[in-house]
Design a protein around this motif. Structure first.
Motif, mmCIF file in Angstrom:
data_model
loop_
_atom_site.group_PDB
_atom_site.id
_atom_site.type_symbol
_atom_site.label_atom_id
_atom_site.label_comp_id
_atom_site.label_asym_id
_atom_site.label_seq_id
_atom_site.Cartn_x
_atom_site.Cartn_y
_atom_site.Cartn_z
ATOM 1 N N PRO A 276 0.795 -1.239 0.000
ATOM 2 C CA PRO A 276 0.000 0.000 0.000
ATOM 3 C C PRO A 276 0.820 1.279 0.000
ATOM 4 O O PRO A 276 0.319 2.335 -0.382
ATOM 5 N N THR A 277 2.065 1.212 0.423
ATOM 6 C CA THR A 277 2.888 2.427 0.476
ATOM 7 C C THR A 277 4.031 2.425 -0.530
ATOM 8 O O THR A 277 4.318 3.446 -1.150
ATOM 9 N N HIS A 278 4.701 1.290 -0.699
ATOM 10 C CA HIS A 278 5.873 1.226 -1.564
ATOM 11 C C HIS A 278 5.666 0.297 -2.767
ATOM 12 O O HIS A 278 6.625 0.008 -3.481
ATOM 13 N N GLY A 279 4.448 -0.166 -2.973
ATOM 14 C CA GLY A 279 4.182 -1.081 -4.068
ATOM 15 C C GLY A 279 4.155 -0.384 -5.426
ATOM 16 O O GLY A 279 3.990 0.833 -5.532
ATOM 17 N N LEU A 280 4.304 -1.175 -6.457
ATOM 18 C CA LEU A 280 4.329 -0.639 -7.807
ATOM 19 C C LEU A 280 3.020 0.058 -8.161
ATOM 20 O O LEU A 280 3.013 1.141 -8.752
ATOM 21 N N ILE A 281 1.896 -0.539 -7.780
ATOM 22 C CA ILE A 281 0.589 0.035 -8.105
ATOM 23 C C ILE A 281 0.374 1.351 -7.369
ATOM 24 O O ILE A 281 -0.068 2.346 -7.966
ATOM 25 N N SER A 282 0.697 1.380 -6.074
ATOM 26 C CA SER A 282 0.495 2.614 -5.302
ATOM 27 C C SER A 282 1.400 3.734 -5.800
ATOM 28 O O SER A 282 0.992 4.900 -5.844
ATOM 29 N N ARG A 283 2.594 3.401 -6.223
ATOM 30 C CA ARG A 283 3.494 4.435 -6.746
ATOM 31 C C ARG A 283 2.994 4.977 -8.074
ATOM 32 O O ARG A 283 3.119 6.165 -8.353
ATOM 33 N N ARG A 284 2.445 4.106 -8.884
ATOM 34 C CA ARG A 284 1.911 4.577 -10.172
ATOM 35 C C ARG A 284 0.709 5.483 -9.961
ATOM 36 O O ARG A 284 0.495 6.431 -10.710
ATOM 37 N N ARG A 285 -0.080 5.184 -8.947
ATOM 38 C CA ARG A 285 -1.240 6.028 -8.658
ATOM 39 C C ARG A 285 -0.790 7.413 -8.208
ATOM 40 O O ARG A 285 -1.364 8.417 -8.619
ATOM 41 N N THR A 286 0.226 7.459 -7.346
ATOM 42 C CA THR A 286 0.697 8.757 -6.856
ATOM 43 C C THR A 286 1.407 9.564 -7.940
ATOM 44 O O THR A 286 1.504 10.778 -7.842
ATOM 45 N N SER A 287 1.912 8.873 -8.976
ATOM 46 C CA SER A 287 2.603 9.582 -10.052
ATOM 47 C C SER A 287 1.720 9.756 -11.280
ATOM 48 O O SER A 287 2.209 10.062 -12.357
ATOM 49 N N SER A 288 0.393 9.557 -11.109
ATOM 50 C CA SER A 288 -0.539 9.695 -12.231
ATOM 51 C C SER A 288 -0.640 11.150 -12.656
ATOM 52 O O SER A 288 -0.320 12.063 -11.897
ATOM 53 N N PRO A 289 -1.114 11.428 -13.904
ATOM 54 C CA PRO A 289 -1.237 12.813 -14.391
ATOM 55 C C PRO A 289 -2.085 13.661 -13.455
ATOM 56 O O PRO A 289 -3.088 13.214 -12.920
ATOM 57 N N GLY A 290 -1.702 14.907 -13.279
ATOM 58 C CA GLY A 290 -2.423 15.794 -12.389
ATOM 59 C C GLY A 290 -1.781 15.919 -11.029
ATOM 60 O O GLY A 290 -2.120 16.790 -10.239
ATOM 61 N N ARG A 291 -0.838 15.008 -10.733
ATOM 62 C CA ARG A 291 -0.122 15.073 -9.462
ATOM 63 C C ARG A 291 1.281 15.617 -9.708
ATOM 64 O O ARG A 291 1.912 15.293 -10.698
ATOM 65 N N THR A 292 1.758 16.394 -8.795
ATOM 66 C CA THR A 292 3.104 16.937 -8.889
ATOM 67 C C THR A 292 3.977 16.230 -7.871
ATOM 68 O O THR A 292 3.732 16.334 -6.664
ATOM 69 N N ASN A 293 4.959 15.486 -8.353
ATOM 70 C CA ASN A 293 5.850 14.751 -7.471
ATOM 71 C C ASN A 293 7.283 15.172 -7.707
ATOM 72 O O ASN A 293 7.799 15.024 -8.806
ATOM 73 N N LEU A 294 7.895 15.742 -6.687
ATOM 74 C CA LEU A 294 9.288 16.130 -6.797
ATOM 75 C C LEU A 294 10.158 14.906 -6.645
ATOM 76 O O LEU A 294 9.877 14.025 -5.832
ATOM 77 N N PRO A 295 11.234 14.787 -7.444
ATOM 78 C CA PRO A 295 12.139 13.647 -7.279
ATOM 79 C C PRO A 295 12.810 13.690 -5.920
ATOM 80 O O PRO A 295 13.204 14.743 -5.447
ATOM 81 N N LYS A 296 12.895 12.529 -5.297
ATOM 82 C CA LYS A 296 13.512 12.476 -3.983
ATOM 83 C C LYS A 296 14.138 11.121 -3.777
ATOM 84 O O LYS A 296 13.851 10.162 -4.471
ATOM 85 N N GLU A 297 15.031 11.080 -2.793
ATOM 86 C CA GLU A 297 15.723 9.840 -2.475
ATOM 87 C C GLU A 297 14.839 8.999 -1.562
ATOM 88 O O GLU A 297 13.666 9.312 -1.350
ATOM 89 N N ASP A 298 15.402 7.958 -1.007
ATOM 90 C CA ASP A 298 14.674 7.050 -0.127
ATOM 91 C C ASP A 298 14.040 7.831 1.018
ATOM 92 O O ASP A 298 14.711 8.521 1.766
ATOM 93 N N THR A 299 12.707 7.754 1.134
ATOM 94 C CA THR A 299 11.985 8.523 2.154
ATOM 95 C C THR A 299 11.499 7.637 3.287
ATOM 96 O O THR A 299 10.629 8.026 4.045
ATOM 97 N N THR A 300 12.032 6.455 3.373
ATOM 98 C CA THR A 300 11.613 5.549 4.433
ATOM 99 C C THR A 300 11.887 6.184 5.799
ATOM 100 O O THR A 300 12.965 6.679 6.073
ATOM 101 N N THR A 301 10.887 6.180 6.643
ATOM 102 C CA THR A 301 11.032 6.728 7.989
ATOM 103 C C THR A 301 10.913 5.614 9.002
ATOM 104 O O THR A 301 10.342 4.572 8.739
#
Length: 306
Positions: A276-301
């Motif tokens: 749900p957080t790091h999966g391929l499907i969830s990442r594609r959803r967050t990077s879908s058109p209309g969303r602005t995603n800045l490139p970033k390194e590993d954000t694991t907390t």
């Protein structure tokens, strides 16, 4: 009953390997287990050459000694020679393993040391190695007692020194600043890895040890950002893979170790796709058109509380 002992042994090995593997994954040293499992071969040969015996305890002592030497060499190359961590691991285990092959071919070519057993193992034979007391009492498979003792040591080690392992894995600079020796805890962790690897390879083989030390922790890493949850999830995944792998091997009439490794791969693939957080499907959803995603390194907390 044999099925129970096989699954139980696999579960014990899985718990030990998965818990330690979490810290190796976080330190980006996941293949240390692979290095140690291959580097122990010259230790087995040297133990035989010096003792003239093929007793299991003699072999284990020789293997454990080379496992410790392997960790020292990896750290020496990385810290003192400024070789990258992955390169130091690769260089160390390849030449130690090659040294073991040469020693066998030159000095022990006519002796059945069975180096294939060290690499591949055969967990299906665990129920045959019974531990009998002097009075003839059947205590069950010897490997279960050995791995049970190792598991208790690993659980005690992580429980008592969780804070030190936590800090030296995630923020070694801060750990050093507050007086925690990162070198000491590195060697203690590597010592625990060596203990687990050497204790497990006789029954399950080095390949399965590596699979359990990398696969479940890597899968858990995709499912949570909390270290404590990661430890629990990886152990559970290891136990599930041991049980499912046994029945898969029974159904296919194939290798138990191979089947367990396949199940581990399936688990990782499912997590890679559906997490749900790091999966391929969830990442594609967050990077879908209309969303602005800045490139970033590993954000694991990781959880703020120790």
């Amino acid at each position: 009953m044999d099925a129970f002992w096989i699954i139980f042994t696999g579960a014990l090995v899985a718990i030990c390997c998965s818990l330690l593997g979490c810290f190796l994954i976080l330190r980006r040293m996941a293949m240390v287990g692979d290095a140690i499992s291959h580097a122990v071969l010259p230790g087995i040969v040297l133990a035989f050459l010096f003792s003239g015996s093929r007793e299991i305890w003699t072999m284990l002592i020789g293997a454990a000694a080379l496992g410790v030497v392997c960790t020292f060499l990896i750290e020496f190359l990385h810290k003192k020679v400024n070789v990258q961590a992955d390169a130091s691991i690769g260089v160390t285990f390849t030449w130690l393993f090659a040294l073991g092959i040469i020693l066998i071919s030159v000095y022990a070519g006519q002796v059945d040391l069975d180096q294939d057993c060290v690499l591949y193992g055969e967990i299906a034979y665990v129920p045959l190695d019974i531990w009998l007391t002097e009075s003839g009492m059947n205590l069950g498979p010897r490997t279960v007692w050995i791995m049970g003792g190792v598991m208790l040591v690993i659980l005690l080690f992580i429980s008592l020194f969780y804070k030190e392992l936590y800090l030296t894995s995630f923020d070694p600079a801060f750990a050093a600043a507050i007086g925690i020796s990162t070198t000491l805890w590195y060697y203690l962790l590597m010592g625990a890895v060596s203990l687990t690897t050497v204790a497990a390879f006789e029954s399950v083989g080095a390949i399965l040890v590596v699979a359990l030390m990398v696969g479940p922790p890597a899968t858990a890493y995709l499912l949570t950002d909390n270290l404590k949850k990661m430890l629990v999830i990886s152990a559970v995944l290891g136990i599930v893979s041991s049980a499912a792998g046994f029945y898969l091997a029974l159904w296919l009439n194939g290798s138990v170790a191979g089947a367990i490794s396949v199940v581990i791969g399936v688990q990782f693939t499912l997590a890679f796709v559906f997490s749900p957080t790091h999966g391929l499907i969830s990442r594609r959803r967050t990077s879908s058109p209309g969303r602005t995603n800045l490139p970033k390194e590993d954000t694991t907390t990781i959880e703020p509380a120790l």
